[in-house]
Design a protein around this motif. Structure first.
Motif, PDB file in Angstrom:
ATOM      1  N   THR A  43     133.100  42.912   8.558  1.00 45.88           N
ATOM      2  CA  THR A  43     134.450  42.345   8.579  1.00 45.88           C
ATOM      3  C   THR A  43     134.810  41.921   9.994  1.00 45.88           C
ATOM      4  N   ARG A  44     135.843  41.108  10.100  1.00 48.30           N
ATOM      5  CA  ARG A  44     136.416  40.703  11.388  1.00 48.30           C
ATOM      6  C   ARG A  44     137.882  40.350  11.126  1.00 48.30           C
ATOM      7  N   HIS A  45     138.655  40.197  12.190  1.00 46.67           N
ATOM      8  CA  HIS A  45     140.077  39.874  12.082  1.00 46.67           C
ATOM      9  C   HIS A  45     140.340  38.560  12.815  1.00 46.67           C
ATOM     10  N   PHE A  46     141.191  37.723  12.249  1.00 43.62           N
ATOM     11  CA  PHE A  46     141.562  36.464  12.893  1.00 43.62           C
ATOM     12  C   PHE A  46     143.071  36.416  13.090  1.00 43.62           C
ATOM     13  N   ASP A 147     140.391  38.415  23.319  1.00 40.19           N
ATOM     14  CA  ASP A 147     140.002  37.036  23.027  1.00 40.19           C
ATOM     15  C   ASP A 147     140.480  36.642  21.642  1.00 40.19           C
ATOM     16  N   VAL A 148     140.720  35.330  21.470  1.00 40.16           N
ATOM     17  CA  VAL A 148     141.073  34.745  20.177  1.00 40.16           C
ATOM     18  C   VAL A 148     140.198  33.519  19.942  1.00 40.16           C
ATOM     19  N   THR A 149     140.045  33.159  18.670  1.00 37.96           N
ATOM     20  CA  THR A 149     139.075  32.119  18.319  1.00 37.96           C
ATOM     21  C   THR A 149     139.691  30.810  17.845  1.00 37.96           C
ATOM     22  N   HIS A 150     141.016  30.756  17.676  1.00 38.06           N
ATOM     23  CA  HIS A 150     141.591  29.602  16.979  1.00 38.06           C
ATOM     24  C   HIS A 150     141.404  28.290  17.731  1.00 38.06           C
ATOM     25  N   ARG A 151     141.215  28.359  19.032  1.00 41.25           N
ATOM     26  CA  ARG A 151     141.045  27.125  19.799  1.00 41.25           C
ATOM     27  C   ARG A 151     139.626  26.569  19.688  1.00 41.25           C
ATOM     28  N   HIS A 152     138.698  27.385  19.259  1.00 43.74           N
ATOM     29  CA  HIS A 152     137.292  26.993  19.301  1.00 43.74           C
ATOM     30  C   HIS A 152     136.612  26.928  17.943  1.00 43.74           C
ATOM     31  N   LEU A 153     137.199  27.543  16.935  1.00 46.05           N
ATOM     32  CA  LEU A 153     136.587  27.544  15.606  1.00 46.05           C
ATOM     33  C   LEU A 153     137.511  26.843  14.611  1.00 46.05           C
ATOM     34  N   ASP A 154     136.956  25.963  13.802  1.00 48.40           N
ATOM     35  CA  ASP A 154     137.723  25.214  12.809  1.00 48.40           C
ATOM     36  C   ASP A 154     137.014  25.353  11.468  1.00 48.40           C
ATOM     37  N   ALA A 155     137.556  26.234  10.618  1.00 55.07           N
ATOM     38  CA  ALA A 155     136.910  26.505   9.331  1.00 55.07           C
ATOM     39  C   ALA A 155     136.943  25.316   8.387  1.00 55.07           C
ATOM     40  N   LEU A 172     129.995  35.365  13.990  1.00 49.79           N
ATOM     41  CA  LEU A 172     129.904  36.416  14.996  1.00 49.79           C
ATOM     42  C   LEU A 172     131.265  36.941  15.439  1.00 49.79           C
ATOM     43  N   PHE A 173     132.222  36.035  15.645  1.00 50.64           N
ATOM     44  CA  PHE A 173     133.400  36.388  16.425  1.00 50.64           C
ATOM     45  C   PHE A 173     134.617  36.758  15.587  1.00 50.64           C
ATOM     46  N   GLY A 174     135.463  37.568  16.196  1.00 52.70           N
ATOM     47  CA  GLY A 174     136.766  37.919  15.647  1.00 52.70           C
ATOM     48  C   GLY A 174     137.772  37.967  16.779  1.00 52.70           C
ATOM     49  N   ASP A 175     139.027  38.184  16.442  1.00 56.24           N
ATOM     50  CA  ASP A 175     140.097  38.233  17.431  1.00 56.24           C
ATOM     51  C   ASP A 175     140.524  39.679  17.662  1.00 56.24           C
ATOM     52  N   GLY A 176     140.946  39.975  18.887  1.00 59.14           N
ATOM     53  CA  GLY A 176     141.427  41.322  19.163  1.00 59.14           C
ATOM     54  C   GLY A 176     141.691  41.528  20.636  1.00 59.14           C
ATOM     55  N   GLY A 297     134.762  39.871  22.121  1.00 57.99           N
ATOM     56  CA  GLY A 297     134.610  39.469  23.514  1.00 57.99           C
ATOM     57  C   GLY A 297     135.093  40.505  24.497  1.00 57.99           C
ATOM     58  N   ASN A 298     136.110  40.151  25.270  1.00 59.52           N
ATOM     59  CA  ASN A 298     136.611  41.016  26.333  1.00 59.52           C
ATOM     60  C   ASN A 298     137.291  42.279  25.822  1.00 59.52           C
ATOM     61  N   ALA A 299     137.586  42.344  24.539  1.00 55.63           N
ATOM     62  CA  ALA A 299     138.230  43.541  23.976  1.00 55.63           C
ATOM     63  C   ALA A 299     137.229  44.628  23.626  1.00 55.63           C
ATOM     64  N   LEU A 300     135.953  44.302  23.505  1.00 60.04           N
ATOM     65  CA  LEU A 300     134.991  45.194  22.873  1.00 60.04           C
ATOM     66  C   LEU A 300     134.881  46.555  23.551  1.00 60.04           C
ATOM     67  N   VAL A 301     134.666  46.579  24.859  1.00 61.68           N
ATOM     68  CA  VAL A 301     134.495  47.866  25.546  1.00 61.68           C
ATOM     69  C   VAL A 301     135.754  48.720  25.402  1.00 61.68           C
TER      70      VAL A 301
END
Length: 338
Positions: A43-46, A147-155, A172-176, A297-301
């Motif tokens: 799963t991932r969150h957007f 990080d957020v993905t809405h600027r770079h991913l277009d479903a 791969l990516f999610g937001d958080g 991304g930057n949220a992971l750690v």
């Protein structure tokens, strides 16, 4: 002046309900089984609606939520925070910085607000700078990554025509966002940063990932927004992670048997499994989140730390490893609860 910086508390923010592989696969027109087998992330969150593209949560929204939660958990007031550091590859705007927007939302005033442009190593880079500020005399500061993905991913794009190096980013990516309060004295969770590695190693080497940016003069460019050399990453990251492990252990004068917890790199569920096997630290409990959150991304750690801290006993030791493939940055942390 304190010689050590401490993690007092963490906070985390994930937008909306989780999106599973079945829903993602239906929207993208790809097989749910392909996502399961190739990526291993469930799963991932957007922050945007997968079906309409409507943005519902900005980066500032998520970072303010995570940062506020960390300050509250540390038992501090906004007036106690003496600096804000925010690491991201996807700011809401170039100016004002998202760091400044988050400081505003949290009621923070008359303090430095830095923003670091970074990828998966950004949390460690921000903690490195935060530790320096603590050593320089600051008593407490807030460090955030997101990080957020809405600027770079277009479903809504035709993924059937998309090359693999672009398509892989959609699964791969999610937001958080995640955050930590750093202090000069051991308070709240009392986790000392005993060692830190932050090293650029990409001299003369092609980038493993490129996140582009379009300006007014090239906004109609056909260049892909995000490109991932997944094969190069598969080949390089496990070896780099092992190098980081041993460099940090040597710096700390620890052995693998000293570790109670291991926080491995979080590119994807499948890659994390491969890296953890390669690290072969069988006595340490793995702390991972990517299979549920996606690559944030930057949220992971910070999100891994949020899972670690409640379980870390007094005297417990943990090692966190992060590899940034954009230009091959090795980073990591050695932690001990005092």
């Amino acid at each position: 002046m304190s010689a050590t910086a401490y993690l007092a508390a963490t906070g985390s923010a994930l937008p909306g309900p989780p999106v599973d592989n079945a829903d993602l696969g239906r929207v993208l027109g790809v097989s749910e089984e392909w996502v399961d087998i190739f990526v291993g992330t469930r799963t991932r969150h957007f922050g945007w609606d997968l079906h309409t593209g409507q943005v519902r949560h900005t980066l500032a929204d998520l970072c303010a939520q995570a940062g506020g939660a960390a300050v509250d958990a540390a038992g501090l007031d906004p007036v106690d925070i003496e600096f804000v550091l925010l690491a991201t590859a996807t700011p809401d705007t170039l100016l004002p910085t998202t760091a400044s927007e988050v400081a505003d939302r949290l009621g923070l005033m008359y303090l430095p607000a830095f923003q670091i442009q970074s990828g998966c190593s950004g949390a460690v880079q921000a903690l490195d700078l935060g530790r320096t500020l603590i050593r320089g005399g600051a008593r407490a500061g807030l460090v955030i990554g997101g990080d957020v993905t809405h600027r770079h991913l277009d479903a809504r794009r035709d993924v059937a025509r998309m090359p693999t190096e672009e398509l892989v980013n959609y699964v791969l990516f999610g937001d958080g966002a995640g955050a930590a309060v750093l202090t000069a004295e051991p308070v709240a969770e009392r986790v000392a940063i005993k060692g830190l590695l932050n090293r650029f190693t990409g001299l003369g080497r092609p980038a493993g990932q490129t996140v582009d940016w379009y300006g007014i003069s090239d906004r109609h460019s056909e260049r892909p927004m995000v490109v991932e050399d997944y094969k190069a990453i598969e080949e390089s990251v496990p070896a780099m992670a092992r190098e980081i492990l041993w460099e940090l252990l040597d710096q700390l004068e620890w052995t693998p048997d000293d570790l109670d917890f291991l926080l491995p790199p979080q590119l994807s569920g499948r890659m994390t499994e491969r890296i953890t096997e390669h690290l072969d630290v069988s006595g340490a409990k793995e702390v991972s989140c990517v299979a549920e959150t996606g690559n944030t991304g930057n949220a992971l750690v910070f999100q891994q730390l949020a899972r670690l801290l409640p379980d870390l006993p007094t005297g417990g030791k943990a090692l966190a490893i992060a590899v940034e493939s954009s230009k091959w940055i090795k980073s990591g942390l050695g932690l001990e609860k005092v």
